[in-house]
Design an enzyme around this catalytic site. Structure first.
Site, PDB file in Angstrom:
ATOM      1  N   GLU A  56      39.485  40.716  32.416  1.00 17.04           N
ATOM      2  CA  GLU A  56      39.972  40.080  31.199  1.00 17.04           C
ATOM      3  C   GLU A  56      38.980  40.239  30.047  1.00 17.04           C
ATOM      4  OE1 GLU A  56      40.897  37.077  34.576  1.00 17.04           O
ATOM      5  OE2 GLU A  56      39.592  38.808  34.237  1.00 17.04           O
ATOM      6  N   ARG A 195      33.864  54.513  54.183  1.00 14.26           N
ATOM      7  CA  ARG A 195      32.684  53.692  54.465  1.00 14.26           C
ATOM      8  C   ARG A 195      32.238  52.941  53.214  1.00 14.26           C
ATOM      9  NH1 ARG A 195      28.665  57.599  58.097  1.00 14.26           N
ATOM     10  NH2 ARG A 195      30.007  57.722  59.970  1.00 14.26           N
ATOM     11  N   PRO A 294      35.833  55.084  71.314  1.00 10.79           N
ATOM     12  CA  PRO A 294      37.218  54.782  71.682  1.00 10.79           C
ATOM     13  C   PRO A 294      37.386  53.460  72.415  1.00 10.79           C
ATOM     14  CG  PRO A 294      36.662  57.051  72.177  1.00 10.79           C
ATOM     15  CD  PRO A 294      35.388  56.400  71.786  1.00 10.79           C
ATOM     16  N   THR A 296      35.539  50.750  72.157  1.00 13.50           N
ATOM     17  CA  THR A 296      35.371  49.656  71.206  1.00 13.50           C
ATOM     18  C   THR A 296      36.631  49.481  70.366  1.00 13.50           C
ATOM     19  OG1 THR A 296      32.980  50.011  71.090  1.00 13.50           O
ATOM     20  CG2 THR A 296      33.992  48.817  69.268  1.00 13.50           C
TER      21      THR A 296
END
Length: 370
Positions: A56, A195, A294, A296
């Site tokens: 704004e 990331r 994989p 995790t």
């Protein structure tokens, strides 16, 4: 007055402006603002950097440069103007001082420091304020911010690279270490931008032991996320590359001797995923990118503790190896398209879609860098 088609148009433009604040504004929300008069744009602005002017203020400053009379003008703001002193003064006060005649708000800010008080302050000053009754596009844009405030946890993105036949890693020799790319190097630009967009990046101990990743941002512009390692059995070395690549990193569990830059998160009695996510939430982290491995990713999926699943599928088959997690059958496929030689898929947890208020439309697809 009711929301008109022209209001929808200008708010859509404000949303496009807000998207330009996708990196460098966290933990603040992404906000855009358009000031119009007689259905013409006077000025526009967006929040571009934490600690810098809000949307704004940027738009109103540009209006002031034009020496415009704003008494008959309308400001379209994607999120309720703030009413408290933070790193900057309240935007509601700045709108009142500008003499603006009307403000259209995309959605109420759930932050308890605001939550309607910004709108109330504008109305008390005699400004006409209209609020969109339902705006899933705005909720999707600020899903990280809203998840933290409304659900008490960060927005969780799972990411996995795999072969065209669904394997996340080939069969390795016992002494074979290091990351084995499954996708084209060009895709790394996009994944490193992912990331930079998130507050934290999380991996399991196996990824650290086998791949020894840095988990920083090298192929894109933006801040590196906070690295978090799940290491309940103390498998990682305090000499791992990610510890020296960051000013600080977190380890849930971890080796007996930690790297000086690593912070140990006690295991406690709760499940390790819950422990990690709760610690990140308490630290004000709005989003987490889970990059693996994989197992995790699969554990997050099995517990329902996920919002998006991004699959990066390479052009070659492995025929055998470590199987990559499949998206649940209930997941919503948001998009699937080629990226050079690779193929990308975006899946959404249906519970997350319900919470947002609507299943995302094609207009909400993830932007790719040129």
């Amino acid at each position: 007055m009711p929301i008109a088609p022209s209001d929808q148009h200008w708010m859509s433009l404000a949303l496009q402006l807000a998207r330009q604040g996708d990196i460098g504004t966290a933990p603040n929300p992404r906000v855009g603002c358009v000031v119009t008069h007689n259905n013409q744009i006077l000025s526009e602005g967006w929040h571009s950097q934490i600690g810098g002017p809000h949307a704004e203020v940027n738009a109103l400053n540009a209006s002031q440069d034009l020496k415009a009379d704003l008494s008959q003008a309308t400001a379209y703001v994607t999120l309720e103007p703030c009413s408290h002193h933070g790193k900057t003064p309240p935007c509601a006060d700045r709108l009142i001082q500008s003499g603006i005649g009307r403000v259209v708000v995309g959605m109420v800010d759930p932050d308890p420091r605001v939550s309607g008080s910004g709108i109330g302050r504008l109305r008390e000053a005699g400004i006409v304020v209209d609020v969109f009754p339902h705006w899933p596009e705005g909720r999707w844009l600020n899903r990280r911010f809203l998840s933290s405030l409304e659900r008490g946890r960060p927005w969780i993105i799972l990411k996995c690279a795999m072969s065209t036949d669904g394997f996340a890693d080939p069969i390795r020799r016992q002494d074979e270490k290091g990351s084995i790319p499954l996708t084209h190097p060009k895709l790394k630009r996009l994944t490193h931008r992912w990331r930079a967009e998130e507050g934290a990046i999380l991996v399991g101990a196996g990824t650290v032991v086998i791949d020894n990743p840095q988990l920083n941002v090298r192929e894109a512009q933006g801040p590196a996320p906070l690295p978090v390692v799940l290491d309940p059995n103390g498998r990682t070395s305090n000499q791992a590359a990610l510890y020296s690549a960051h000013l600080q990193s977190w380890v849930v569990g971890g080796p007996l001797e930690l790297h000086p830059r690593a912070k140990r998160i006690p295991m406690g009695n709760a499940p390790i995923l819950t422990t990690a996510i709760e610690a990140l939430h308490q630290a004000g982290i709005r989003s987490v990118l889970v990059e693996g491995g994989p197992e995790t990713v699969r554990r997050f999926m099995q517990t329902g503790l996920w919002d998006e699943y991004r699959i990066c599928r390479g052009p070659s088959a492995l025929q055998k190896g470590l199987a990559a997690p499949r998206a649940p059958s209930s997941a919503i496929l948001r998009g699937a398209h080629p990226f050079g030689q690779d193929h990308l898929e975006y899946h959404l947890n249906p519970d997350s879609a319900d919470w947002i208020g609507s299943a995302p439309s094609p207009t909400l697809s993830i932007a790719l860098p040129s």
